[in-house]
Design a protein around this motif. Structure first.
Motif, PDB file in Angstrom:
ATOM      1  N   PHE A   1       0.772  -1.352   0.133  1.00 51.91           N
ATOM      2  CA  PHE A   1      -0.463   0.344   0.257  1.00 51.91           C
ATOM      3  C   PHE A   1       0.839   1.075   0.359  1.00 51.91           C
ATOM      4  O   PHE A   1       0.500   2.504  -0.716  1.00 51.91           O
ATOM      5  CB  PHE A   1      -1.081   0.292   1.110  1.00 51.91           C
ATOM      6  CG  PHE A   1      -1.626   1.347   0.992  1.00 51.91           C
ATOM      7  CD1 PHE A   1      -2.947   1.474   0.419  1.00 51.91           C
ATOM      8  CD2 PHE A   1      -1.485   2.253   1.418  1.00 51.91           C
ATOM      9  CE1 PHE A   1      -3.890   2.260  -0.128  1.00 51.91           C
ATOM     10  CE2 PHE A   1      -2.488   3.673   1.495  1.00 51.91           C
ATOM     11  CZ  PHE A   1      -3.660   3.531   0.776  1.00 51.91           C
ATOM     12  N   LYS A   2       1.511   1.194   0.964  1.00 53.47           N
ATOM     13  CA  LYS A   2       2.366   2.678   0.758  1.00 53.47           C
ATOM     14  C   LYS A   2       3.409   2.686   0.308  1.00 53.47           C
ATOM     15  O   LYS A   2       4.025   4.206  -1.140  1.00 53.47           O
ATOM     16  CB  LYS A   2       3.733   2.660   1.612  1.00 53.47           C
ATOM     17  CG  LYS A   2       3.620   2.388   3.664  1.00 53.47           C
ATOM     18  CD  LYS A   2       5.070   2.503   4.261  1.00 53.47           C
ATOM     19  CE  LYS A   2       4.486   2.731   5.945  1.00 53.47           C
ATOM     20  NZ  LYS A   2       5.516   2.726   6.430  1.00 53.47           N
ATOM     21  N   LEU A   3       3.714   1.689  -1.201  1.00 52.97           N
ATOM     22  CA  LEU A   3       4.256   1.931  -2.173  1.00 52.97           C
ATOM     23  C   LEU A   3       3.365   2.966  -3.365  1.00 52.97           C
ATOM     24  O   LEU A   3       3.705   2.868  -4.186  1.00 52.97           O
ATOM     25  CB  LEU A   3       4.683   1.190  -3.125  1.00 52.97           C
ATOM     26  CG  LEU A   3       6.356   0.838  -3.188  1.00 52.97           C
ATOM     27  CD1 LEU A   3       7.006  -0.952  -3.930  1.00 52.97           C
ATOM     28  CD2 LEU A   3       7.318   1.753  -3.707  1.00 52.97           C
ATOM     29  N   LEU A   4       1.701   1.982  -3.062  1.00 58.15           N
ATOM     30  CA  LEU A   4       0.952   2.348  -4.377  1.00 58.15           C
ATOM     31  C   LEU A   4       0.749   3.393  -4.352  1.00 58.15           C
ATOM     32  O   LEU A   4       0.327   4.579  -4.705  1.00 58.15           O
ATOM     33  CB  LEU A   4      -0.205   1.866  -3.774  1.00 58.15           C
ATOM     34  CG  LEU A   4      -1.583   1.685  -5.026  1.00 58.15           C
ATOM     35  CD1 LEU A   4      -1.107   1.434  -6.138  1.00 58.15           C
ATOM     36  CD2 LEU A   4      -2.523   1.192  -4.830  1.00 58.15           C
ATOM     37  N   PHE A   5       0.738   3.959  -2.858  1.00 59.97           N
ATOM     38  CA  PHE A   5       0.596   5.661  -2.219  1.00 59.97           C
ATOM     39  C   PHE A   5       1.675   6.375  -2.989  1.00 59.97           C
ATOM     40  O   PHE A   5       0.842   7.887  -2.686  1.00 59.97           O
ATOM     41  CB  PHE A   5      -0.078   5.652  -0.984  1.00 59.97           C
ATOM     42  CG  PHE A   5      -0.653   7.079   0.362  1.00 59.97           C
ATOM     43  CD1 PHE A   5      -1.494   7.607  -0.292  1.00 59.97           C
ATOM     44  CD2 PHE A   5       0.878   7.642   0.351  1.00 59.97           C
ATOM     45  CE1 PHE A   5      -1.850   7.793   0.408  1.00 59.97           C
ATOM     46  CE2 PHE A   5       0.679   8.681   1.295  1.00 59.97           C
ATOM     47  CZ  PHE A   5      -1.164   9.450   1.359  1.00 59.97           C
ATOM     48  N   GLU A   6       2.390   6.495  -2.016  1.00 57.73           N
ATOM     49  CA  GLU A   6       3.437   6.766  -3.033  1.00 57.73           C
ATOM     50  C   GLU A   6       3.306   7.754  -5.139  1.00 57.73           C
ATOM     51  O   GLU A   6       3.701   8.734  -4.973  1.00 57.73           O
ATOM     52  CB  GLU A   6       4.696   6.417  -3.599  1.00 57.73           C
ATOM     53  CG  GLU A   6       6.105   7.425  -2.675  1.00 57.73           C
ATOM     54  CD  GLU A   6       7.585   6.757  -3.237  1.00 57.73           C
ATOM     55  OE1 GLU A   6       7.308   5.527  -1.747  1.00 57.73           O
ATOM     56  OE2 GLU A   6       8.338   6.689  -3.998  1.00 57.73           O
ATOM     57  N   GLU A   7       3.093   6.596  -5.483  1.00 59.79           N
ATOM     58  CA  GLU A   7       2.499   6.599  -6.723  1.00 59.79           C
ATOM     59  C   GLU A   7       1.231   7.187  -7.266  1.00 59.79           C
ATOM     60  O   GLU A   7       1.570   8.418  -7.927  1.00 59.79           O
ATOM     61  CB  GLU A   7       2.923   5.283  -7.720  1.00 59.79           C
ATOM     62  CG  GLU A   7       2.461   5.001  -9.073  1.00 59.79           C
ATOM     63  CD  GLU A   7       2.820   4.068  -9.622  1.00 59.79           C
ATOM     64  OE1 GLU A   7       2.859   3.254  -9.096  1.00 59.79           O
ATOM     65  OE2 GLU A   7       2.710   4.191 -11.039  1.00 59.79           O
ATOM     66  N   MET A   8       0.493   6.759  -6.230  1.00 59.19           N
ATOM     67  CA  MET A   8      -1.393   7.460  -6.527  1.00 59.19           C
ATOM     68  C   MET A   8      -0.778   9.088  -6.228  1.00 59.19           C
ATOM     69  O   MET A   8      -1.566  10.384  -6.783  1.00 59.19           O
ATOM     70  CB  MET A   8      -2.253   7.034  -5.629  1.00 59.19           C
ATOM     71  CG  MET A   8      -2.170   5.895  -5.985  1.00 59.19           C
ATOM     72  SD  MET A   8      -4.081   5.523  -5.333  1.00 59.19           S
ATOM     73  CE  MET A   8      -3.215   4.912  -3.338  1.00 59.19           C
ATOM     74  N   THR A   9       0.287   9.911  -5.387  1.00 58.09           N
ATOM     75  CA  THR A   9       0.526  10.679  -4.323  1.00 58.09           C
ATOM     76  C   THR A   9       1.137  11.990  -5.639  1.00 58.09           C
ATOM     77  O   THR A   9       0.652  12.931  -6.015  1.00 58.09           O
ATOM     78  CB  THR A   9       1.599  11.109  -3.190  1.00 58.09           C
ATOM     79  OG1 THR A   9       0.338   9.915  -2.375  1.00 58.09           O
ATOM     80  CG2 THR A   9       0.918  12.563  -2.649  1.00 58.09           C
ATOM     81  N   HIS A  10       2.599  11.196  -5.943  1.00 63.95           N
ATOM     82  CA  HIS A  10       3.127  11.574  -7.154  1.00 63.95           C
ATOM     83  C   HIS A  10       2.169  11.842  -8.348  1.00 63.95           C
ATOM     84  O   HIS A  10       2.289  12.839  -9.381  1.00 63.95           O
ATOM     85  CB  HIS A  10       4.114  10.555  -7.942  1.00 63.95           C
ATOM     86  CG  HIS A  10       5.321  10.603  -6.890  1.00 63.95           C
ATOM     87  ND1 HIS A  10       5.285  10.236  -6.125  1.00 63.95           N
ATOM     88  CD2 HIS A  10       6.813  10.729  -7.600  1.00 63.95           C
ATOM     89  CE1 HIS A  10       6.596  10.505  -5.379  1.00 63.95           C
ATOM     90  NE2 HIS A  10       7.267  10.854  -6.820  1.00 63.95           N
ATOM     91  N   LYS A  11       1.145  11.209  -8.996  1.00 70.23           N
ATOM     92  CA  LYS A  11       0.501  11.101 -10.280  1.00 70.23           C
ATOM     93  C   LYS A  11      -0.812  12.427  -9.730  1.00 70.23           C
ATOM     94  O   LYS A  11      -0.371  12.965 -10.831  1.00 70.23           O
ATOM     95  CB  LYS A  11      -0.818   9.904 -10.697  1.00 70.23           C
ATOM     96  CG  LYS A  11      -1.330  10.149 -11.896  1.00 70.23           C
ATOM     97  CD  LYS A  11      -2.287   8.671 -11.697  1.00 70.23           C
ATOM     98  CE  LYS A  11      -3.544   9.346 -12.855  1.00 70.23           C
ATOM     99  NZ  LYS A  11      -4.376   7.874 -12.665  1.00 70.23           N
ATOM    100  N   LYS A  12      -1.244  12.807  -8.194  1.00 69.59           N
ATOM    101  CA  LYS A  12      -2.387  13.523  -8.204  1.00 69.59           C
ATOM    102  C   LYS A  12      -1.131  15.257  -7.947  1.00 69.59           C
ATOM    103  O   LYS A  12      -1.733  15.417  -9.178  1.00 69.59           O
ATOM    104  CB  LYS A  12      -2.098  13.285  -6.334  1.00 69.59           C
ATOM    105  CG  LYS A  12      -3.580  14.290  -6.588  1.00 69.59           C
ATOM    106  CD  LYS A  12      -4.468  13.668  -5.352  1.00 69.59           C
ATOM    107  CE  LYS A  12      -3.458  13.775  -3.745  1.00 69.59           C
ATOM    108  NZ  LYS A  12      -4.409  13.636  -2.777  1.00 69.59           N
ATOM    109  N   ASN A  13       0.565  15.303  -8.317  1.00 72.73           N
ATOM    110  CA  ASN A  13       1.037  16.463  -8.505  1.00 72.73           C
ATOM    111  C   ASN A  13       1.213  16.378  -9.308  1.00 72.73           C
ATOM    112  O   ASN A  13       1.829  17.589  -9.421  1.00 72.73           O
ATOM    113  CB  ASN A  13       2.178  16.311  -6.836  1.00 72.73           C
ATOM    114  CG  ASN A  13       1.385  16.045  -5.993  1.00 72.73           C
ATOM    115  OD1 ASN A  13       0.381  16.863  -5.097  1.00 72.73           O
ATOM    116  ND2 ASN A  13       1.628  15.954  -4.295  1.00 72.73           N
TER     117      ASN A  13
END
Lengths: 341, 341
Positions: free
Chosen positions: A305-317
């Protein structure tokens, strides 16, 4: 009461919709008195912000999809546990689907999740799955994806794995240190990377210790079940009377081996030593207790989940993200099935 | 590519948005040629109908929520399995949350699911939970709700249960038939209805067979763990040397009892007979194999979804729905821990 909207609250209180909206969002320019009136009324009317409308605005569903081969499986249920716990901490909900090891079902499920507009997907691939079109679709659409445990090396995405080759090498070396000279391997199906790597680890340990590799000592599970463990145990002992060690793809199958040997009175560990993989709970309560490789399943869920969250946050920004692979540590747990002292 | 909309497709093809929309919905008044152009372009552009927008229109999310105390639990993971399978057959996705037996967490999760506008909720209550406000909230909002296994009798909703009292009665009678005269009970926590009912079944069986009930023979689990089983087993045998049977709330705890008795060399079943509850997989692989009550966990999941689906369908069509309770059959599985023949 479900259809109540900001408009209705504004009407009832005789204030503007903007004021209602500001009050709900805790803006400082709304008087405490008005805010209280709005909040009280909203509560009475069972008003909750329409999450679909919010989603349309923010383009986030705050939901992720999880596809695993099986829910009723000690390893996977621990991973789910880790993913759900970590997702919840970050305000995400998890839609869980199980592929039942069917590639067809897995494809359909990916489509369902994409249509549902989940913000990201975590998967452990089914045995037949590889770098197929459904996986390519996730990546080409730019949906963050993390694979764990059963991965495909061909997919360019983040991964959470253990070093299966090294862990298997250590398991087989443990048998050799305990005196085994003729070691069989009950392996997983041909396709999944983790079954391939564990098999390679087995071969490497034999080679390093100058034990000739004999392909006739390798038995291949189709479904990785307790029953297969029982069946193969019987075959192994009938076909190779002098076998003195078995390295088994996972504890569930190893427990089947023990069950068979208990029945036909083959002594473990005196006659044959057994080591499993994954450290299922039942391994410590059966007789004899099973030696195994400890695999950090809960942690694997958390890290996924942490890795996914990191990628989702990058994408959002709008920040580019380079996929990463996290490899978690394993360790050998020595119990009665390899210890005759 | 994610932001592509009907508008963009219309722009590119130089046709109206209405025509694009009709083409995607397969309306007959759009020429085959135009429809093909729209579908091809939609595919190229990775266009999928915006499910949030669809949701706003139909007021259905085609998603249900599931709250259970624990994912890593043989019984619950089987129930999840049944729910997910049945939901998928009917085009529903399942958001799974685990309360970790915490009432506070459970309340927060209900709120999350309500904000997410799920179409229905399936729950097994945490040990502290009862007819609290969060459950009332679900019902007052008219969201279909099904409780299973750990229910509260106070909640007026559909339920899928087993007859815990009858099942426990049969388990204790099984011990009596096997010759037990002094039977201890390791029970579940005070609050959950299923723990209460199993305790009542234990008392009823003693009464019917003229064995006096002794409250000192009842031990109460707080967390229903393997470790509690080990601890209570030791206490029971120290405090009541002449005990000859134990009825245990669930197999996980019973396996703890067996582990303790193996260590301190109390012979099962010769000296003490043990019966568990739930038929966990490991019960058939430990030594001695554990007698238990078979609980149809997968079926419980299937039936829970079916009841929820029925209520959701009634709601959608504006037809009143009267909550129902389904009680599933259980049976005694006799294994080595109660059989000394």
């Amino acid at each position: 009461m479900n259809n109540i909207t900001l408009k209705r609250i504004a009407e009832i209180l005789g204030i503007s919709i903007t004021t209602v909206s500001k009050a709900l969002k805790n803006y400082p320019d709304v008087s405490k008195k008005t805010q209280k009136a709005v909040l009280d009324l909203a509560k009475e009317l069972n008003y909750t912000p329409n999450s679909f409308a919010v989603n349309l605005r923010t383009k986030e569903s705050k939901t992720i999809g999880l596809i695993i081969p099986e829910v009723v499986h000690h390893f996977f249920s621990n991973v789910i546990n880790g993913i759900i716990d970590e997702a919840e901490k970050n305000g995400y909900l998890v839609i869980t689907l199980q592929s039942n090891e069917s590639l067809e079902l897995e494809k359909k499920q990916v489509e369902l999740l994409l249509n549902k507009r989940v913000d990201g997907i975590i998967m452990s691939l089914s045995n037949q799955s590889n770098f197929d079109n459904h996986i390519k679709e996730i990546i080409s659409r730019g949906i963050p994806l993390v694979l764990f445990d059963k991965i495909s090396k061909l997919v360019n995405c983040s991964k959470v794995i253990i070093d299966d080759k090294k862990a298997a090498f250590e398991a087989v070396e443990h048998l050799i240190i305990k005196g085994c000279k003729k070691i069989a391997h009950i392996r997983g199906p041909i396709n999944p990377q983790n079954a391939i790597d564990r098999f390679l680890g087995y071969k490497m340990a034999l080679e390093k210790n100058n034990i000739p590799f004999d392909p006739k000592l390798v038995y291949t599970c189709e479904n990785v079940t307790f029953e297969e463990g029982k069946t193969f145990a019987k075959e192994i002992i009938e076909q190779h009377k002098d076998i003195d060690g078995i390295f088994v793809i996972t504890d569930l199958v190893a427990v089947g081996v023990l069950a068979c040997f208990n029945e036909i009175e083959i002594k473990v560990p005196q006659q044959v030593k057994i080591i499993g993989f994954s450290n299922w709970f039942m391994s410590q309560v059966i007789t004899p207790k099973l030696s195994t490789v400890d695999q950090p399943s809960y942690e694997m869920g958390v890290q996924s989940f942490k890795l996914l969250f990191e990628e989702m946050t990058h994408k959002k920004n709008g920040i580019p993200f380079a996929p990463r692979t996290i490899s978690l540590e394993t360790s050998i747990i020595e119990r009665e099935s390899t210890n005759n002292s």
